[in-house]
Design an enzyme around this catalytic site. Structure first.
Site, PDB file in Angstrom:
ATOM      1  N   ASP A  60      33.775  44.251  44.302  1.00 25.57           N
ATOM      2  CA  ASP A  60      33.887  43.284  45.399  1.00 25.57           C
ATOM      3  C   ASP A  60      35.320  42.885  45.721  1.00 25.57           C
ATOM      4  O   ASP A  60      35.548  41.971  46.517  1.00 25.57           O
ATOM      5  CB  ASP A  60      33.040  42.037  45.104  1.00 25.57           C
TER       6      ASP A  60
ATOM      7  N   ARG B 169      32.365  39.464  23.376  1.00 23.13           N
ATOM      8  CA  ARG B 169      33.756  39.753  23.707  1.00 23.13           C
ATOM      9  C   ARG B 169      34.641  39.155  22.620  1.00 23.13           C
ATOM     10  O   ARG B 169      34.565  37.957  22.340  1.00 23.13           O
ATOM     11  CB  ARG B 169      34.138  39.138  25.047  1.00 23.13           C
TER      12      ARG B 169
ATOM     13  N   LYS C  21      39.682  34.975  42.893  1.00 25.82           N
ATOM     14  CA  LYS C  21      40.727  35.894  42.500  1.00 25.82           C
ATOM     15  C   LYS C  21      40.811  36.988  43.556  1.00 25.82           C
ATOM     16  O   LYS C  21      39.853  37.199  44.309  1.00 25.82           O
ATOM     17  CB  LYS C  21      40.493  36.449  41.115  1.00 25.82           C
TER      18      LYS C  21
ATOM     19  N   ASP D  83      37.992  46.304  41.993  1.00 22.54           N
ATOM     20  CA  ASP D  83      36.600  46.448  41.551  1.00 22.54           C
ATOM     21  C   ASP D  83      35.608  46.457  42.704  1.00 22.54           C
ATOM     22  O   ASP D  83      35.995  46.527  43.874  1.00 22.54           O
ATOM     23  CB  ASP D  83      36.254  45.320  40.571  1.00 22.54           C
TER      24      ASP D  83
ATOM     25  N   ASP E 199      37.836  41.544  43.961  1.00 23.24           N
ATOM     26  CA  ASP E 199      38.584  40.393  43.443  1.00 23.24           C
ATOM     27  C   ASP E 199      39.372  40.717  42.174  1.00 23.24           C
ATOM     28  O   ASP E 199      40.234  39.944  41.774  1.00 23.24           O
ATOM     29  CB  ASP E 199      37.678  39.159  43.247  1.00 23.24           C
ATOM     30  N   ARG E 200      39.074  41.844  41.543  1.00 22.93           N
ATOM     31  CA  ARG E 200      39.829  42.199  40.337  1.00 22.93           C
ATOM     32  C   ARG E 200      40.925  43.206  40.649  1.00 22.93           C
ATOM     33  O   ARG E 200      40.846  43.926  41.647  1.00 22.93           O
ATOM     34  CB  ARG E 200      38.898  42.843  39.303  1.00 22.93           C
TER      35      ARG E 200
ATOM     36  N   SER F  28      29.852  42.362  41.426  1.00 21.11           N
ATOM     37  CA  SER F  28      31.244  42.600  41.051  1.00 21.11           C
ATOM     38  C   SER F  28      31.484  43.988  40.474  1.00 21.11           C
ATOM     39  O   SER F  28      31.218  44.978  41.122  1.00 21.11           O
ATOM     40  CB  SER F  28      31.689  41.513  40.080  1.00 21.11           C
ATOM     41  N   HIS F  29      31.938  44.046  39.231  1.00 24.94           N
ATOM     42  CA  HIS F  29      32.319  45.308  38.602  1.00 24.94           C
ATOM     43  C   HIS F  29      31.122  46.032  38.002  1.00 24.94           C
ATOM     44  O   HIS F  29      31.274  47.128  37.484  1.00 24.94           O
ATOM     45  CB  HIS F  29      33.328  45.021  37.490  1.00 24.94           C
TER      46      HIS F  29
HETATM   47  C1  G16 Z   1      33.594  37.057  36.588  1.00 26.17           C
HETATM   48  C2  G16 Z   1      34.244  35.710  36.691  1.00 26.17           C
HETATM   49  C3  G16 Z   1      35.515  35.691  35.895  1.00 26.17           C
HETATM   50  C4  G16 Z   1      35.243  36.107  34.470  1.00 26.17           C
HETATM   51  C5  G16 Z   1      34.568  37.454  34.443  1.00 26.17           C
HETATM   52  C6  G16 Z   1      34.096  37.847  33.061  1.00 26.17           C
HETATM   53  O1  G16 Z   1      34.385  38.003  37.227  1.00 26.17           O
HETATM   54  O2  G16 Z   1      34.515  35.376  38.023  1.00 26.17           O
HETATM   55  O3  G16 Z   1      36.038  34.406  35.951  1.00 26.17           O
HETATM   56  O4  G16 Z   1      36.435  36.160  33.750  1.00 26.17           O
HETATM   57  O5  G16 Z   1      33.423  37.419  35.249  1.00 26.17           O
HETATM   58  O6  G16 Z   1      33.152  36.924  32.628  1.00 26.17           O
HETATM   59  P1  G16 Z   1      32.298  37.162  31.319  1.00 26.17           P
HETATM   60  O7  G16 Z   1      33.315  37.323  30.218  1.00 26.17           O
HETATM   61  O8  G16 Z   1      31.464  35.933  31.175  1.00 26.17           O
HETATM   62  O9  G16 Z   1      31.516  38.435  31.496  1.00 26.17           O
HETATM   63  P2  G16 Z   1      33.743  38.977  38.299  1.00 26.17           P
HETATM   64  O10 G16 Z   1      34.857  39.859  38.745  1.00 26.17           O
HETATM   65  O11 G16 Z   1      32.639  39.692  37.548  1.00 26.17           O
HETATM   66  O12 G16 Z   1      33.198  38.095  39.361  1.00 26.17           O
END
Ligand code: G16
Length: 540
Positions: free
Chosen positions: A276, A493, A373, A274, A278-279, A110-111
């Protein structure tokens, strides 16, 4: 062929799949063990069909080849793979649904940054197109702890850059254009002619694809199909290391976009997505739109887009996300749901038709069109709303706050802490929760305090330990949890929210408006005092 292996420690999926350092994934048997465990924990791959693709980060192409050979050796019937092994996460979710496959394997962290010394990841999505629910990720993890062999076809690599049909043994491999089906889906949801007319009137936009997967999608949809000016999409070529940056669309990592949007002669609309895809982050000229606010505004205005003209069934948000969307749901007379962090928790609500829109403070928004997302989808919904309302983003935000009140909101991240220190902070607050209701801190009275547990209203499953929350009588909140997506140390967080009903006090600076809540959080959790940090590493 059958290759003997041994269980590898730590193959436990987190908030969103298994994420580790790339070198860990490249170590002997690591990827193979996990993929075989996915097949084993889901009843085997025999006769099944899958979608496979990833965000193009370093090791993506090699990993795709391994998965194809393993699927073939496990007896899969067909795998659909994006050309070059590329698929954005929402596009992969759509393809799983479109072709009614038995699921998909999505390669992404992801990010998180990419490259040989950065991060890689893999997750399994089920036949509904969504991330595997907790019970399944636990079963996959359990399988990784007892695995003794995996299957791999001893065949040459598939030509994943060539669109068309190929075979590995008896398994069909369909290499497809990664963008076409997704773009077609977007055309069914949004009023493309109206958005086209908006751009034709001189509306200016900047989309920062952050050298990640959304580049080809955004270029095709925004510039080709909607007529946005050439150059609207910047950093449009996906790079294996994302240009050495964090492909994370927030004010810290998408700083160039923020500077442009806050500067003189800013475009009308700015957006980023981001690694992938989705953000999303949305910025107006001179105004940043917090993801929680974005969800609320989209919920209040979605009916302006053709795909949502019939209205919304309900809205869901993750617990740490601000309650702004709840007020919209109440005004619309529709259901609102509060789930733990992680898109997988929205799946049942979407499948059961209880909600149409979902969103998270972590720059995620989506709808029932897929089960992930979807960054570009959110940007297109905003564009459709802008085209209909013919107002600026600032005007839309100010109008929204006057109507519903404003939830000042911010997340403070403390990154790369030792697990010991992070747990000490969590334990301290956890130990105080029971005694907090009724006490007064910074002039605010605690109404409730708990460790969030979620009972899924569809299947009744219960997920505990999903974040510590302190809610004040005026609706303000402090939430503290540990990130489940990092690959190194622990990230704390801290989510901060303060509600202002209006009509006064709607245009304060966010951190200033939150000052009493920030002070209350330090009184309660003592993050700075315990960790010795001066302040957060990332502020969203
Ligand atoms: C993922 C999850 C999201 C979550 C985010 C942050 O996003 O799919 O639902 O809100 O991580 O999670 P955490 O606070 O546990 O780091 P992504 O875009 O990384 O797949």
């Amino acid at each position: 062929m059958r290759v003997r292996t041994r269980p590898i420690e730590g193959q436990k999926p987190g908030t969103s799949g298994l994420r580790k350092k790339t070198k860990v994934f490249m170590s002997e048997g690591y990827l193979e063990n996990f993929v075989q465990s996915v097949f084993d924990a889901t009843g085997g791959a025999e006769g099944r069909t899958y979608v496979v693709g990833g965000d193009g980060r370093y090791f993506n192409d090699s990993a795709v080849q391994v998965i194809l050979k393993m699927a073939a050796a496990n007896g899969a019937r067909r795998v659909i793979v994006g050309r070059g092994g590329l698929l954005s996460t929402p596009a992969a979710s759509h393809l799983i649904r479109l072709h009614k496959t038995d699921g998909g394997l999505i390669l992404s962290a992801s990010h998180n940054p990419g490259g040989p010394d950065e991060d890689f990841g893999i997750k399994f999505n089920t036949a509904n197109g969504g991330p595997a629910p907790e019970a399944l990720t636990e079963a996959i993890h359990a399988r990784t702890q007892e695995i003794d062999a995996y299957r791999l076809a001893d065949e040459p690599d598939v030509e994943i850059d060539r669109i068309g049909e190929q075979h590995i043994g008896g398994m069909q491999v369909s290499v497809i254009d990664p963008v076409a089906d997704y773009a077609a889906l977007m055309e069914t949801l949004f009023d493309f002619p109206k958005i086209r007319a908006l751009f034709a009137r001189g509306f200016r936009m900047r989309f920062d694809a952050m050298s990640a997967i959304t580049g080809p999608y955004a270029a095709e949809i925004l510039e080709e199909r909607l007529g946005a000016a050439p150059g609207t999409v910047v950093n449009a070529t996906p790079l294996p290391d994302f240009g050495g940056l964090h492909p994370d669309p927030n004010p810290t990592w998408a700083k160039a976009l923020m500077d442009e949007m806050m500067g003189p002669d800013a475009p009308d609309f700015g957006a980023a997505s981001d690694g992938d895809g989705d953000r999303n982050m949305v910025v107006g000229r001179g105004i940043y739109v917090a993801p929680s606010d974005s969800l609320a505004v989209l919920a209040a205005n979605a009916h302006l887009a053709p795909g949502y003209r019939a209205g919304l069934r309900g809205v869901a948000r993750s617990m740490p996300t601000s309650t702004a969307a709840d007020r919209v749901a109440a005004a619309l007379g529709i259901g609102s749901y509060e789930t733990p962090t992680g898109w997988k928790f929205f799946g049942n609500l979407l499948d059961a038709g209880r909600v149409t829109l979902c969103g998270e403070e972590s720059f995620g928004t989506g709808s029932d069109h897929v089960r992930e997302k979807d960054g570009l989808w959110a940007v297109l919904l905003w564009l459709n709303i802008l085209a209909e309302r013919k107002q600026s983003i600032r005007e839309i935000m100010e109008d929204h706050w006057r109507r519903f009140g404003r939830n000042y909101y911010s997340r403070h991240d403390y990154e790369a802490l030792t697990a010991e220190l992070a747990n000490r902070v969590m334990d301290r607050l956890h130990g105080r929760l029971a005694a907090l209701p009724g006490t007064c801190i910074e002039g605010m009275t605690v109404a409730a305090a708990d460790d969030f547990a979620y009972a899924d209203p569809v299947d009744g499953s219960v997920s505990r330990g999903q974040g510590l929350r302190v809610v004040f009588t005026d609706g303000s909140r402090i939430v503290l949890r540990l990130s489940g997506t990092g690959t190194e140390g622990a990230t704390l967080r801290l989510y901060l929210e303060r509600c202002v009903a209006g009509p006064e006090g709607l245009d304060a600076e966010v951190q200033a408006a939150l000052a009493p809540v920030i002070r209350a959080a330090e009184t309660l959790a003592a993050i700075r005092a315990t960790t010795g940090r001066q302040g957060p590493d990332v502020v969203t």
